[in-house]
Scaffold this motif. Structure first.
Motif, PDB file in Angstrom:
ATOM      1  N   PRO A   1     -14.251  -9.679  -1.388  1.00 40.02           N
ATOM      2  CA  PRO A   1     -12.828 -10.127  -1.192  1.00 40.02           C
ATOM      3  C   PRO A   1     -12.078  -9.109  -1.233  1.00 40.02           C
ATOM      4  O   PRO A   1     -11.668  -8.760  -2.349  1.00 40.02           O
ATOM      5  CB  PRO A   1     -12.867 -11.167  -2.361  1.00 40.02           C
ATOM      6  N   ASP A   2     -11.518  -8.773  -0.159  1.00 37.64           N
ATOM      7  CA  ASP A   2     -10.678  -7.586  -0.172  1.00 37.64           C
ATOM      8  C   ASP A   2      -9.574  -7.823   0.871  1.00 37.64           C
ATOM      9  O   ASP A   2      -9.532  -8.777   1.858  1.00 37.64           O
ATOM     10  CB  ASP A   2     -11.669  -6.371   0.309  1.00 37.64           C
ATOM     11  N   SER A   3      -8.546  -6.633   1.003  1.00 33.13           N
ATOM     12  CA  SER A   3      -7.648  -6.513   2.206  1.00 33.13           C
ATOM     13  C   SER A   3      -7.629  -5.009   2.496  1.00 33.13           C
ATOM     14  O   SER A   3      -8.551  -4.462   1.870  1.00 33.13           O
ATOM     15  CB  SER A   3      -6.270  -7.075   1.732  1.00 33.13           C
ATOM     16  N   LYS A   4      -6.752  -4.685   3.599  1.00 32.21           N
ATOM     17  CA  LYS A   4      -7.023  -3.165   3.966  1.00 32.21           C
ATOM     18  C   LYS A   4      -6.639  -2.139   3.003  1.00 32.21           C
ATOM     19  O   LYS A   4      -7.308  -1.155   3.074  1.00 32.21           O
ATOM     20  CB  LYS A   4      -6.149  -3.073   5.338  1.00 32.21           C
ATOM     21  N   GLU A   5      -6.036  -2.791   1.763  1.00 31.65           N
ATOM     22  CA  GLU A   5      -5.782  -1.834   0.702  1.00 31.65           C
ATOM     23  C   GLU A   5      -7.127  -1.120   0.274  1.00 31.65           C
ATOM     24  O   GLU A   5      -6.987   0.039  -0.406  1.00 31.65           O
ATOM     25  CB  GLU A   5      -4.960  -2.440  -0.342  1.00 31.65           C
ATOM     26  N   VAL A   6      -8.310  -1.730   0.352  1.00 34.58           N
ATOM     27  CA  VAL A   6      -9.401  -1.159  -0.319  1.00 34.58           C
ATOM     28  C   VAL A   6      -9.632   0.210   0.261  1.00 34.58           C
ATOM     29  O   VAL A   6     -10.188   1.131  -0.320  1.00 34.58           O
ATOM     30  CB  VAL A   6     -10.536  -2.175   0.037  1.00 34.58           C
TER      31      VAL A   6
ATOM     32  N   MET B   1       0.908  -1.077   0.034  1.00 30.63           N
ATOM     33  CA  MET B   1      -0.143  -0.102  -0.208  1.00 30.63           C
ATOM     34  C   MET B   1       0.968   1.360  -0.060  1.00 30.63           C
ATOM     35  O   MET B   1       1.766   1.365   0.638  1.00 30.63           O
ATOM     36  CB  MET B   1      -0.806   0.058   1.428  1.00 30.63           C
ATOM     37  N   THR B   2       0.447   2.192  -0.812  1.00 30.88           N
ATOM     38  CA  THR B   2       1.283   3.254  -1.084  1.00 30.88           C
ATOM     39  C   THR B   2       0.834   4.462   0.029  1.00 30.88           C
ATOM     40  O   THR B   2       0.584   5.588  -0.456  1.00 30.88           O
ATOM     41  CB  THR B   2       1.504   3.849  -2.330  1.00 30.88           C
ATOM     42  N   LEU B   3       0.801   4.335   1.262  1.00 30.60           N
ATOM     43  CA  LEU B   3       0.407   5.474   2.151  1.00 30.60           C
ATOM     44  C   LEU B   3       1.465   6.047   2.750  1.00 30.60           C
ATOM     45  O   LEU B   3       2.286   5.443   3.295  1.00 30.60           O
ATOM     46  CB  LEU B   3      -0.594   4.663   3.294  1.00 30.60           C
ATOM     47  N   GLN B   4       1.590   7.257   2.529  1.00 21.38           N
ATOM     48  CA  GLN B   4       2.695   8.331   3.171  1.00 21.38           C
ATOM     49  C   GLN B   4       2.583   8.188   4.392  1.00 21.38           C
ATOM     50  O   GLN B   4       1.367   8.221   5.104  1.00 21.38           O
ATOM     51  CB  GLN B   4       2.569   9.746   2.784  1.00 21.38           C
ATOM     52  N   GLY B   5       3.773   7.721   5.172  1.00 20.98           N
ATOM     53  CA  GLY B   5       3.622   7.855   6.609  1.00 20.98           C
ATOM     54  C   GLY B   5       3.000   6.648   7.395  1.00 20.98           C
ATOM     55  O   GLY B   5       2.816   6.958   8.523  1.00 20.98           O
ATOM     56  N   ALA B   6       2.826   5.499   6.444  1.00 22.38           N
ATOM     57  CA  ALA B   6       2.211   4.361   7.358  1.00 22.38           C
ATOM     58  C   ALA B   6       3.157   3.715   8.228  1.00 22.38           C
ATOM     59  O   ALA B   6       4.134   3.349   7.901  1.00 22.38           O
ATOM     60  CB  ALA B   6       1.722   3.572   6.422  1.00 22.38           C
ATOM     61  N   ARG B   7       2.697   3.307   9.432  1.00 23.24           N
ATOM     62  CA  ARG B   7       3.406   2.603  10.454  1.00 23.24           C
ATOM     63  C   ARG B   7       2.758   1.362  10.567  1.00 23.24           C
ATOM     64  O   ARG B   7       1.436   1.082  10.633  1.00 23.24           O
ATOM     65  CB  ARG B   7       3.522   3.376  11.784  1.00 23.24           C
ATOM     66  N   GLU B   8       3.463   0.232  10.466  1.00 21.86           N
ATOM     67  CA  GLU B   8       2.914  -1.025  10.611  1.00 21.86           C
ATOM     68  C   GLU B   8       3.350  -1.930  11.786  1.00 21.86           C
ATOM     69  O   GLU B   8       4.567  -1.873  12.317  1.00 21.86           O
ATOM     70  CB  GLU B   8       3.537  -1.973   9.170  1.00 21.86           C
ATOM     71  N   ARG B   9       2.300  -2.547  12.374  1.00 24.94           N
ATOM     72  CA  ARG B   9       2.769  -3.442  13.537  1.00 24.94           C
ATOM     73  C   ARG B   9       1.956  -4.841  13.596  1.00 24.94           C
ATOM     74  O   ARG B   9       0.959  -4.787  12.564  1.00 24.94           O
ATOM     75  CB  ARG B   9       2.404  -2.744  14.813  1.00 24.94           C
ATOM     76  N   ARG B  10       2.304  -5.737  14.295  1.00 25.00           N
ATOM     77  CA  ARG B  10       1.575  -7.187  14.252  1.00 25.00           C
ATOM     78  C   ARG B  10       0.852  -7.186  15.434  1.00 25.00           C
ATOM     79  O   ARG B  10       1.640  -6.997  16.632  1.00 25.00           O
ATOM     80  CB  ARG B  10       2.518  -8.203  13.654  1.00 25.00           C
ATOM     81  N   VAL B  11      -0.237  -7.794  15.497  1.00 22.96           N
ATOM     82  CA  VAL B  11      -1.139  -7.947  16.904  1.00 22.96           C
ATOM     83  C   VAL B  11      -1.527  -9.489  16.928  1.00 22.96           C
ATOM     84  O   VAL B  11      -1.911  -9.938  15.934  1.00 22.96           O
ATOM     85  CB  VAL B  11      -2.306  -7.000  16.829  1.00 22.96           C
ATOM     86  N   ALA B  12      -0.989 -10.199  17.879  1.00 27.23           N
ATOM     87  CA  ALA B  12      -1.166 -11.667  18.193  1.00 27.23           C
ATOM     88  C   ALA B  12      -2.593 -11.648  18.674  1.00 27.23           C
ATOM     89  O   ALA B  12      -2.841 -11.015  19.678  1.00 27.23           O
ATOM     90  CB  ALA B  12      -0.299 -12.264  18.808  1.00 27.23           C
ATOM     91  N   THR B  13      -3.654 -12.613  18.239  1.00 25.77           N
ATOM     92  CA  THR B  13      -4.838 -12.854  18.845  1.00 25.77           C
ATOM     93  C   THR B  13      -5.368 -14.194  18.518  1.00 25.77           C
ATOM     94  O   THR B  13      -5.225 -14.493  17.237  1.00 25.77           O
ATOM     95  CB  THR B  13      -5.841 -11.653  18.464  1.00 25.77           C
TER      96      THR B  13
END
Ligand code: NAP
Length: 585
Positions: free
Chosen positions: A38-43, A1-13
């Motif tokens: 059928p999508d992912s967050k990029e929608v 995803m080409t989002l300026q300033g995006a910060r990624e993390r992983r959450v376990a659950t």
């Protein structure tokens, strides 16, 4: 995803790891965007970018989608209970001390309804914006209610939605959906989306689509039958809800939300002339509505009382520009849009009358209303106006080319100067408006609507109105041509054809080749006649709003306009006879 300033993390659950992305200032209210099937967050990328300036925006891939891991085994791994666990784990991670504003599309919204109605999420959600995804519990009760008390209308609603749900049955067949998605359907999906939904490009859909779609089939299998068979009785929303319904949704009928107030005490309804994938096709409108809703909830009250006028669900927050808004039909139209909560730009060549219209519009509940002075027949002036409007207020959602002047007189009495004046205002004014504002709409690529005010004179010939009728016939044809051209871009075009409307036009219309005294006498006579007919401009304004909502092509307004429209189509000879009668403009 080409989002300026995006910060990624992983959450376990619950045995999976969710991929969570954050944008914007974490000190601001948090808005969590949940995607569908059928999508992912990029929608959400287009909407998220627009929200990031105002909010702390959070997106995550639902389990089994995008860069989140899938549960093992898949069966039973996608129940609404588990999805609620995931959502709460994300909220704990990104906004531990403050409830979040939830936004869901499609299955993201179906899940959202679960979160917004179950006790364990109470206090964790400050508001919910739902689009294109009903609560399965509400849906179950909707079906049961119609089966228990079946009237022909209710049965038709049931069958209508049943037909739209064909894909849900297909997804319940074992293995086949997975094979299709991992095979030809997965490959062709981007082209299908582009053709049917006008969704295109820029990193969407992502390469994970085939496996997202294959895993996501379990969303349906794990939940739909069970919930529809035994819908929860206590599925009341514990948070304010904004429901955004695209009226052209191929998968969901708008009737599904009838009676939703029973389940949602604090409900705001919005409608859009769009298909299912609105996060991709209408990001500006969604971001504006989400921002307004979230802000009003954060402030503890709406910034202003919600508009209650007709079609407020549709026009709330939309930018509407009306030319000739200082008088008559234009002014009434500006007021009707203002009452529906639109932001109105009132344009007239007379600055004072435009200012009055904008002032009254503000008092009517459209605080963002402005007056602009422009002569619609003047190309360079209109260019400046279009540039200013785009820069200061944004791209116009609805354009009403209404400004026009009247001119009566036989063909040989009408001088070339008369012709020029009438065509400059009535036809070129419309051409300038369509060219400049229509182009902005088309370039934005998020739909819109153009209304051109023609006249019954457009199809009803008259020996005494050659110039006026010609100008209006041209406007009618221009509207039809443009409608065809812009259909592919979701921009509607309507020609409005009023009959005799009681407006000040009677005191400004000119009569060719008569002296001042005769001019005055004829004006008074036609004013008397229009006064006696007394068809109000407000009814034309109503017809204009209705036409935009319905996407009508040609709308004759008064009974006489409708009558002559029928004659023009089915008995043109009768109309030609009528053309010989001396009319009164
Ligand atoms: P109106 O009361 O005279 O209003 C028209 C408004 O447009 C006036 O404020 C007028 O300003 C303004 N205007 C005129 N030329 C302009 C220009 N070049 N640039 C910017 N503004 C301009 O007339 P109406 O009856 O509401 O008419 C509105 C539209 O409906 C017109 O297109 C007309 O042809 C059409 N229509 C009217 C009837 C009817 O029976 N009333 C029937 C069919 C169609 P000024 O006052 O300075 O001229």
């Amino acid at each position: 995803m080409t989002l300026q300033g995006a910060r990624e993390r992983r959450v376990a659950t619950g045995g999976v790891e969710l991929c969570v992305v954050e944008l914007g200032d974490t000190a601001r209210p948090t808005v969590v965007l949940v995607h569908g099937y059928p999508d992912s967050k990029e929608v959400w990328s287009e909407v998220a970018e627009r929200l990031a300036g105002h909010f702390h925006v959070v997106l995550y891939d639902v389990r089994g989608h995008g860069r989140s891991t899938a549960p093992r085994p898949l069966r039973g791994g996608f129940t609404l209970e588990k999805l609620t666990d995931d959502f709460l784990a994300v909220v704990d991670a990104v906004s531990p001390d403050r409830p979040v504003h939830l936004v869901g599309h499609d299955w993201g919204s179906v899940q959202g309804w679960e979160f917004a109605t179950v006790g364990r999420a109470e206090g964790r959600i400050a508001s919910f914006t739902s689009m294109s995804g009903p609560s399965l519990d509400h849906f179950g009760h909707w079906i049961n209610g119609r089966l228990r008390r079946p009237t022909p209308r209710r049965l038709a609603q049931l069958l209508g939605q049943g037909a739209k749900s064909w894909y849900v049955y297909a997804l319940h067949t074992p293995a086949l959906p997975e094979l299709a998605w991992r095979g030809p359907l997965g490959r062709r999906w981007p082209r299908i989306l582009e053709r049917l939904e006008k969704v295109s490009g820029d990193g969407y859909p992502t390469a994970s689509l085939p496996s997202d779609a294959a895993h996501g089939a379990w969303l349906y299998r794990d939940n739909v039958r069970a919930r529809l068979r035994r819908p929860r009785e206590d599925a009341y929303a514990h948070t304010p809800v904004q429901l955004i319904t695209p009226l052209g949704d191929a998968f969901l009928s708008e009737r599904l939300y009838d009676g939703l107030e029973h389940w949602v005490p604090r409900l705001t309804r919005r409608t859009l002339d769009a298909r299912h994938w609105i996060p991709r096709t209408r990001p500006d409108r969604l971001a504006a509505w989400i921002t307004e809703f979230v802000t009003s909830v954060e402030d503890g009250r709406p910034k202003r009382a919600p508009a209650t006028g007709k079609h407020a669900d549709r026009f709330g927050g939309q930018l509407v520009l009306v030319t000739g808004a200082g008088s008559g039909i234009g002014r009434a139209t500006a007021y009707a849009f203002a009452a529906a909560g639109a932001r109105v730009v009132a344009v007239d060549r007379d600055a004072a009358s435009a200012a009055t219209t904008a002032e009254v519009a503000r008092l009517m509940g459209a605080p963002e209303s402005w007056a602009e002075t422009a002569d619609v027949s003047d190309g360079p002036v209109m260019e400046k106006l279009a540039a200013k409007v785009a820069a200061e207020y944004g791209v116009v959602d609805v354009l009403v080319n209404n400004a026009g002047i009247g001119l009566a007189g036989s063909f040989f009495d009408t001088t070339p100067e008369d012709w020029k004046e009438v065509l400059d205002v009535n036809l070129w004014g419309v051409i300038h408006g369509c060219r400049l504002f229509g182009r902005q709409m088309a370039e934005r690529g998020q739909g819109g609507h153009i209304v051109n005010v023609a006249s019954a004179a457009a199809y009803q010939p008259s020996k005494a109105l050659p110039a006026y009728s010609t100008s209006k016939a041209a406007v009618l044809m221009l509207s039809e041509c443009l409608r065809a051209e812009l259909a592919g871009q979701d921009i509607g075009v309507t020609a409005i054809c009023p009959g005799f409307i009681n407006t000040p036009i009677t005191s400004t219309a000119r009569f060719a080749a008569v002296d001042a005294e005769e001019q005055e006498r004829l004006r008074k006579r036609s004013a008397r006649w229009y006064g006696r007919r007394n068809y109000p401009a407000e009814k034309v304004a109503d017809a204009i709003l209705r036409a935009v909502v319905r996407g009508d092509a040609v709308v004759p307004v008064t009974p006489e306009a409708r009558g002559t429209y029928l004659l023009a189509r089915f008995a043109p000879r009768a109309l030609r006879r009528l053309a010989r009668v001396e009319p009164r403009l």
